[in-house]
Design a protein around this motif. Structure first.
Motif: not given
Length: 201
Positions: A21, A23, A45, A47, A58, A74, A123, A183-184, A186, A189
């Motif tokens: 990852v 940033t 990010e 990845v 994000l 994404r 968010t 949150v799990a 991602g 953040r």
């Protein structure tokens, strides 16, 4: 150059994408720092999965992330794609040339396709939970409405769609379960301390 890299158009700097990852942002802690004022402290990010790379916005930035001019949440990157973090443009290289299908990737067991407004709602929902180490209750529909300056009814409609997209069954603590899932995955953040203080101030 072996392996994936991005070239920052404005400066010509070449940054290798070697970590799992990486940033991207304007903050001092970002792996790839972009000085453009339209870039958030922690913006996106990159990845890496084997030879492949996907970019994740994000959702903390007003200006979003685009691939070849299209806003994304994404997306898998292909050789030669232009990724815009706010107004800062970067070109990706060093990727295997294959017939990837960026629009249908990452759906298996991953995040559903989200609109920009849905990302804003998520968010805002998760912001209280991410502001401290201890997990606190996510924001209520009213708090989200105040945060985003929209009606509570509109927020509830977005939440209903999000429950369906993330397959959160009806029952108690539905908002908390949605926040945990987000949150799990991602998708949202913790906000860097500087951003939090600025929002509070």
């Amino acid at each position: 150059m072996d392996g994936p890299y991005i070239r920052v158009e404005e400066t010509g700097d070449v940054c290798r994408v070697t970590a799992e990852v990486t940033t991207v942002g304007r903050g001092e802690g970002a792996d790839i720092r972009l000085s453009d004022p339209s870039v958030s402290q922690l913006h996106a990010e990159l990845v890496r999965r084997g030879p492949y790379v996907y970019v994740v916005d994000l959702g903390l930035s007003r200006n979003g992330t685009r691939v070849n001019g299209r806003p994304i949440a994404r997306r898998v990157l292909e050789e030669g794609d232009v990724v815009s973090f706010g107004s800062a443009r970067c070109k990706i290289g060093g990727l295997p040339r294959e017939d990837l299908h960026p629009d249908v990737e990452l759906r298996r067991g991953a995040a559903p396709e989200l609109t920009r407004r849905e990302l804003d709602v998520l968010t805002s929902l998760c912001r209280p939970a991410l502001s401290d180490e201890a997990f606190v209750s996510p924001a209520t529909a009213r708090e989200i409405a105040e945060d985003l300056v929209v009606t509570e009814a509109a927020v509830k409609q977005h939440l209903l769609r999000l429950y369906q997209k993330f397959r959160i069954p009806e029952g108690p603590n539905r908002r908390t379960r949605l926040a945990n899932e987000v949150v799990a995955l991602g998708l949202v953040r913790p906000m860097p301390a500087g951003d939090r203080e600025r929002k509070a101030g």
